[in-house]
Write a protein that holds these residues in place. Structure first.
Motif, mmCIF file in Angstrom:
data_model
loop_
_atom_site.group_PDB
_atom_site.id
_atom_site.type_symbol
_atom_site.label_atom_id
_atom_site.label_comp_id
_atom_site.label_asym_id
_atom_site.label_seq_id
_atom_site.Cartn_x
_atom_site.Cartn_y
_atom_site.Cartn_z
ATOM 1 N N LYS A 125 7.081 3.815 -2.311
ATOM 2 C CA LYS A 125 6.368 2.637 -1.817
ATOM 3 C C LYS A 125 6.546 1.380 -2.676
ATOM 4 O O LYS A 125 6.615 0.284 -2.132
ATOM 5 C CB LYS A 125 4.870 2.938 -1.697
ATOM 6 C CG LYS A 125 4.148 3.204 -3.010
ATOM 7 C CD LYS A 125 2.691 3.601 -2.782
ATOM 8 C CE LYS A 125 1.943 3.822 -4.104
ATOM 9 N NZ LYS A 125 1.697 2.567 -4.828
ATOM 10 N N ASP A 126 6.613 1.521 -3.998
ATOM 11 C CA ASP A 126 6.669 0.339 -4.866
ATOM 12 C C ASP A 126 8.107 -0.054 -5.206
ATOM 13 O O ASP A 126 8.631 -1.041 -4.698
ATOM 14 C CB ASP A 126 5.860 0.591 -6.144
ATOM 15 C CG ASP A 126 4.397 0.863 -5.844
ATOM 16 O OD1 ASP A 126 3.822 0.102 -5.053
ATOM 17 O OD2 ASP A 126 3.838 1.831 -6.383
ATOM 18 N N THR A 149 13.759 -2.282 -0.410
ATOM 19 C CA THR A 149 13.840 -2.499 1.042
ATOM 20 C C THR A 149 13.658 -3.967 1.383
ATOM 21 O O THR A 149 14.337 -4.497 2.273
ATOM 22 C CB THR A 149 12.766 -1.647 1.749
ATOM 23 O OG1 THR A 149 12.950 -0.274 1.388
ATOM 24 C CG2 THR A 149 12.873 -1.783 3.259
ATOM 25 N N VAL A 150 12.765 -4.651 0.675
ATOM 26 C CA VAL A 150 12.574 -6.089 0.875
ATOM 27 C C VAL A 150 13.882 -6.839 0.601
ATOM 28 O O VAL A 150 14.273 -7.745 1.355
ATOM 29 C CB VAL A 150 11.449 -6.614 -0.035
ATOM 30 C CG1 VAL A 150 11.485 -8.141 -0.132
ATOM 31 C CG2 VAL A 150 10.084 -6.164 0.493
ATOM 32 N N VAL A 196 6.843 -7.402 5.284
ATOM 33 C CA VAL A 196 5.479 -7.050 4.892
ATOM 34 C C VAL A 196 4.982 -5.858 5.705
ATOM 35 O O VAL A 196 4.365 -4.925 5.164
ATOM 36 C CB VAL A 196 4.542 -8.262 5.066
ATOM 37 C CG1 VAL A 196 3.080 -7.857 4.844
ATOM 38 C CG2 VAL A 196 4.922 -9.380 4.097
ATOM 39 N N ASN A 197 5.247 -5.865 7.002
ATOM 40 C CA ASN A 197 4.810 -4.760 7.862
ATOM 41 C C ASN A 197 5.426 -3.432 7.413
ATOM 42 O O ASN A 197 4.757 -2.398 7.374
ATOM 43 C CB ASN A 197 5.177 -5.031 9.321
ATOM 44 C CG ASN A 197 4.372 -6.173 9.923
ATOM 45 O OD1 ASN A 197 3.363 -6.601 9.361
ATOM 46 N ND2 ASN A 197 4.811 -6.678 11.057
ATOM 47 N N ASP A 198 6.718 -3.469 7.072
ATOM 48 C CA ASP A 198 7.380 -2.253 6.612
ATOM 49 C C ASP A 198 6.775 -1.788 5.287
ATOM 50 O O ASP A 198 6.541 -0.595 5.084
ATOM 51 C CB ASP A 198 8.876 -2.494 6.451
ATOM 52 C CG ASP A 198 9.599 -1.276 5.913
ATOM 53 O OD1 ASP A 198 9.865 -0.358 6.707
ATOM 54 O OD2 ASP A 198 9.874 -1.224 4.704
ATOM 55 N N GLU A 221 -1.910 -7.780 -0.974
ATOM 56 C CA GLU A 221 -1.938 -8.741 -2.074
ATOM 57 C C GLU A 221 -0.763 -8.507 -3.035
ATOM 58 O O GLU A 221 -0.256 -9.451 -3.643
ATOM 59 C CB GLU A 221 -3.254 -8.644 -2.860
ATOM 60 C CG GLU A 221 -4.476 -9.122 -2.099
ATOM 61 C CD GLU A 221 -5.052 -8.051 -1.185
ATOM 62 O OE1 GLU A 221 -4.511 -6.924 -1.164
ATOM 63 O OE2 GLU A 221 -6.053 -8.353 -0.500
ATOM 64 N N TRP A 222 -0.334 -7.254 -3.181
ATOM 65 C CA TRP A 222 0.749 -6.955 -4.110
ATOM 66 C C TRP A 222 2.056 -7.607 -3.659
ATOM 67 O O TRP A 222 2.710 -8.302 -4.424
ATOM 68 C CB TRP A 222 0.951 -5.442 -4.235
ATOM 69 C CG TRP A 222 -0.249 -4.687 -4.695
ATOM 70 C CD1 TRP A 222 -1.400 -5.208 -5.229
ATOM 71 C CD2 TRP A 222 -0.429 -3.268 -4.666
ATOM 72 N NE1 TRP A 222 -2.276 -4.203 -5.524
ATOM 73 C CE2 TRP A 222 -1.716 -2.992 -5.192
ATOM 74 C CE3 TRP A 222 0.366 -2.204 -4.251
ATOM 75 C CZ2 TRP A 222 -2.211 -1.697 -5.311
ATOM 76 C CZ3 TRP A 222 -0.124 -0.911 -4.370
ATOM 77 C CH2 TRP A 222 -1.401 -0.670 -4.898
ATOM 78 N N ILE A 223 2.428 -7.370 -2.410
ATOM 79 C CA ILE A 223 3.687 -7.929 -1.929
ATOM 80 C C ILE A 223 3.581 -9.443 -1.752
ATOM 81 O O ILE A 223 4.557 -10.175 -1.928
ATOM 82 C CB ILE A 223 4.119 -7.239 -0.609
ATOM 83 C CG1 ILE A 223 5.575 -7.580 -0.270
ATOM 84 C CG2 ILE A 223 3.186 -7.583 0.540
ATOM 85 C CD1 ILE A 223 6.570 -7.050 -1.276
#
Length: 354
Positions: A125-126, A132-133, A147-149, A163-165
């Motif tokens: 995830k992180d 992935t971004v 963001v959705n992904d 808030e993290w992304i």
């Protein structure tokens, strides 16, 4: 990742070509068969630290798929107590291991041939989310799709917060202008390489699955060769031609601002002394004051001036005395919680009293 569409809706990622995952240490025989037969995985990248990727955490082997460890957190994963937003900025954007790791990752994705490319970290995830971004930005997906992904990990029982992304995007845009410039200038993944990556992984959305065409590889159509014309016989001169008087060429004036231009008069900076400081985050900067990226005051920081309104606290890390046009000044190097540094006049730094 297959099926994600670009912002213009014309292209999508090919199915069974890019896979994101959590750790592969718990794969069973059926999982391995799925990766081998259906997805034909040919390359695996593990973003975990060496310690996380060893012992009980060691990935199960997928036949025919070499596993490369690219720890984007360096030798050890640790928290600095500044919150997950700061972690995304300091460790996954500015950290040297992250820059080098993601750069190598993108190059490996580009060179992959013959099957799927799988990348993962511990929870997927992180570190995997930021990878992935980066891919989605290169392919041309819009920010909301990214963001959705990223937020989909919440449906696998993991904790993720928007808030993290959001903090990651904010810092990238504030310091580099855009994620695209960050990829170009910091990760060093060139526009030509990005076009090649699109050509490798994108197909059309019109049902025809037409491969994306690399714009840098398209050769211009040569201009048609003009038809030959009959030679023209020159007329005989009536008299002897006059001899032209030579004209002394006038040297072109240099364009100011060029690489060979001399330094602007009165702006040459000489560093007289440097001293390291070890202070706490108890300082604020005066509003709308000019600040710089380097000690020689050659490059301005951010948009050139400190924000008009800011509650951010800074730490003093160095003080330098410099001479400008014969006059002496003192400049502080200041650092915020995300690791950003800038140089600013001593007079523009204010200590916050508790």
């Amino acid at each position: 990742m297959g099926g994600y569409q670009t912002a213009d809706g014309k292209w999508q990622i090919k199915p069974n070509s890019l896979l994101r995952s959590d750790a592969l240490n718990n794969l069973d025989a059926d999982d391995i068969k799925l990766f081998t037969d259906k997805y034909r995985v040919k390359q695996v990248v593990d973003f975990r630290t060496p310690g996380q990727a060893s012992g009980k955490g060691t990935d199960k082997v997928i036949p025919g798929a070499p596993n490369t460890n690219l720890s984007v957190l360096g030798a050890h994963a640790y928290a600095d107590g500044q919150g997950d937003g700061a972690f995304y900025v300091q460790r996954l954007e500015f950290g040297y291991p992250a820059v080098m790791g993601y750069r190598q990752f993108l190059n490996m994705v580009l060179k992959n041939e013959g099957g799927a490319f799988l990348y993962h970290c511990t929870s997927g995830k992180d570190r995997t989310g930021i990878a992935t971004v980066l891919l989605m930005s290169i392919f041309g997906m819009d920010k909301q799709t990214m963001v959705n992904d990223f937020m989909l990990s919440q449906y696998t029982g993991r904790t993720v917060k928007i808030e993290w992304i959001s903090e990651y995007f904010r810092e990238i845009e504030q310091n580099y202008g855009s994620l695209q410039k960050y990829i170009n200038d910091v990760l060093g993944f060139t526009p030509a390489q990005q076009e090649q990556l699109k050509a490798k992984y994108l197909i059309s959305t019109d049902g025809k699955n037409t491969p994306y065409v690399d714009k840098t590889a398209v050769k211009p159509t040569p201009a048609p060769t003009p038809a030959p014309t009959a030679p023209v016989t020159p007329a005989k001169p009536d008299k002897k031609p006059e001899t032209a008087t030579p004209v002394k060429p006038t040297p072109a004036k240099p364009i100011h601002g060029g690489a060979a231009d001399k330094p602007v008069k009165g702006k040459k900076v000489k560093i007289l002394s440097t001293k390291k400081l070890h202070t706490k985050f108890t300082y604020k900067l005066k509003a709308n004051k000019k600040w710089f990226k380097d000690a020689l005051l050659a490059k301005v920081f951010g948009k050139g001036h400190t924000p008009k309104h800011s509650a951010k606290k800074w730490q003093l890390t160095k003080i330098e005395h410099v001479k400008i046009s014969g006059k002496k000044y003192a400049y502080y190097q200041v650092k915020d919680h995300q690791g950003h540094t800038a140089w600013i006049l001593k007079a523009h730094v204010v200590k916050v009293h508790k």
